[in-house]
Design an enzyme around this catalytic site. Structure first.
Site, PDB file in Angstrom:
ATOM      1  N   ASP A  33       0.866  -1.176   0.000  1.00 11.95           N
ATOM      2  CA  ASP A  33       0.000   0.000   0.000  1.00 11.95           C
ATOM      3  C   ASP A  33       0.906   1.230   0.000  1.00 11.95           C
ATOM      4  O   ASP A  33       2.134   1.122  -0.129  1.00 11.95           O
ATOM      5  CB  ASP A  33      -1.000  -0.043   1.173  1.00 11.95           C
ATOM      6  CG  ASP A  33      -0.354   0.178   2.538  1.00 11.95           C
ATOM      7  OD1 ASP A  33       0.886   0.286   2.610  1.00 11.95           O
ATOM      8  OD2 ASP A  33      -1.098   0.243   3.541  1.00 11.95           O
ATOM      9  N   CYS A  93       3.134  -3.160   4.007  1.00  8.24           N
ATOM     10  CA  CYS A  93       2.291  -2.020   4.364  1.00  8.24           C
ATOM     11  C   CYS A  93       3.027  -1.266   5.482  1.00  8.24           C
ATOM     12  O   CYS A  93       4.240  -1.419   5.629  1.00  8.24           O
ATOM     13  CB  CYS A  93       0.872  -2.449   4.738  1.00  8.24           C
ATOM     14  SG  CYS A  93       0.713  -3.476   6.215  1.00  8.24           S
ATOM     15  N   THR A 129       2.824  -1.602   8.755  1.00  9.39           N
ATOM     16  CA  THR A 129       3.276  -2.536   9.798  1.00  9.39           C
ATOM     17  C   THR A 129       3.514  -3.958   9.285  1.00  9.39           C
ATOM     18  O   THR A 129       4.131  -4.757   9.994  1.00  9.39           O
ATOM     19  CB  THR A 129       2.196  -2.648  10.899  1.00  9.39           C
ATOM     20  OG1 THR A 129       0.994  -3.123  10.253  1.00  9.39           O
ATOM     21  CG2 THR A 129       1.932  -1.307  11.573  1.00  9.39           C
ATOM     22  N   HIS A 180       9.854 -24.196   8.286  1.00  9.91           N
ATOM     23  CA  HIS A 180       8.849 -24.869   9.114  1.00  9.91           C
ATOM     24  C   HIS A 180       7.425 -24.708   8.592  1.00  9.91           C
ATOM     25  O   HIS A 180       6.603 -25.600   8.768  1.00  9.91           O
ATOM     26  CB  HIS A 180       8.887 -24.316  10.555  1.00  9.91           C
ATOM     27  CG  HIS A 180      10.137 -24.675  11.295  1.00  9.91           C
ATOM     28  ND1 HIS A 180      10.171 -24.797  12.666  1.00  9.91           N
ATOM     29  CD2 HIS A 180      11.393 -24.938  10.868  1.00  9.91           C
ATOM     30  CE1 HIS A 180      11.413 -25.115  13.043  1.00  9.91           C
ATOM     31  NE2 HIS A 180      12.166 -25.197  11.972  1.00  9.91           N
ATOM     32  N   HIS A 192       7.378 -31.137   9.470  1.00 11.04           N
ATOM     33  CA  HIS A 192       6.755 -29.844   9.171  1.00 11.04           C
ATOM     34  C   HIS A 192       5.687 -29.990   8.084  1.00 11.04           C
ATOM     35  O   HIS A 192       4.678 -29.290   8.091  1.00 11.04           O
ATOM     36  CB  HIS A 192       7.808 -28.823   8.766  1.00 11.04           C
ATOM     37  CG  HIS A 192       8.868 -28.625   9.803  1.00 11.04           C
ATOM     38  ND1 HIS A 192       8.572 -28.120  11.050  1.00 11.04           N
ATOM     39  CD2 HIS A 192      10.191 -28.910   9.799  1.00 11.04           C
ATOM     40  CE1 HIS A 192       9.689 -28.080  11.769  1.00 11.04           C
ATOM     41  NE2 HIS A 192      10.678 -28.567  11.048  1.00 11.04           N
TER      42      HIS A 192
HETATM   43  C1  RB5 Z   1      -1.942   2.660   6.617  1.00  4.85           C
HETATM   44  O1  RB5 Z   1      -1.983   3.837   7.330  1.00  4.85           O
HETATM   45  C2  RB5 Z   1      -1.698   1.493   7.565  1.00  4.85           C
HETATM   46  O2  RB5 Z   1      -2.800   1.317   8.378  1.00  4.85           O
HETATM   47  C3  RB5 Z   1      -1.389   0.245   6.789  1.00  4.85           C
HETATM   48  O3  RB5 Z   1      -0.298   0.443   5.966  1.00  4.85           O
HETATM   49  C4  RB5 Z   1      -1.033  -0.987   7.621  1.00  4.85           C
HETATM   50  O4  RB5 Z   1      -0.036  -0.687   8.547  1.00  4.85           O
HETATM   51  C5  RB5 Z   1      -2.154  -1.729   8.183  1.00  4.85           C
HETATM   52  O5  RB5 Z   1      -1.991  -2.769   8.856  1.00  4.85           O
END
Ligand code: RB5
Length: 156
Positions: free
Chosen positions: A18, A75, A77, A108, A143
């Site tokens: 994203d 993304c 996180t 695994h 596994h």
């Molecule tokens: C975008 O702001 C953020 O929410 C997205 O990139 C991600 O971290 C969601 O899990």
């Protein structure tokens, strides 16, 4: 295990992010290019806001269909995009922010998608994580039995 799953000449990679993972995706694309992997970028192609499930679904479909053997999703996180990808049958997306987890997720869990967060990990470490993940084979054996239980459960 008879056939290597890590041959750079035959391994195909689908990558996507994203807006919050856009810059890190560019870095990983550079690594894939330098290392000679065959890959396709499924977007997004700017820092304009998009919804991570849309990208996750496109990459997960590409992996599930078999057209691409592995996927990389980024993304902010690595969490949301991985949750979305894991809703698809046949997808085993692993969030890895260290090389030990990256290696273990292949050996695994036979993870077929790697997820990372640009807001969590720096570009140098992310490159190493992706490189190790792509170069590690599934270990099979006990596994394989465990992964098969996940596959069987998905079908219920
Ligand atoms: C975008 O702001 C953020 O929410 C997205 O990139 C991600 O971290 C969601 O899990």
């Amino acid at each position: 295990m008879t056939e290597s799953q890590t041959n750079k000449e035959t391994l195909t990679v689908a990558i996507g992010s994203d807006h919050a993972g856009f810059r890190l995706k560019k870095e990983i694309n550079r690594m894939l290019q330098e290392e000679g992997y065959s890959f396709k970028d499924f977007g997004t192609f700017s820092e304009e806001s998009v919804d991570y499930p849309d990208i996750a679904i496109d990459v997960a479909k590409a992996v599930r269909s078999g057209e691409y053997q592995r996927g990389i999703l980024i993304c902010g996180t690595g969490i949301g995009i991985g949750i979305a990808a894991n809703k698809m049958e046949g997808i085993r997306a692993a969030l890895c922010h260290d090389t030990f987890s990256a290696k273990a997720s292949r050996e695994h869990n036979d993870a077929n998608i790697l997820t990372m967060g640009e807001r969590i990990v720096g570009p140098g470490l992310a490159r190493d994580i992706a490189a190790v993940w792509l170069q590690t084979d599934f270990a099979g054996g006990r596994h394989a039995r465990r992964v098969q239980k996940i596959i069987d459960f998905e079908k219920k």
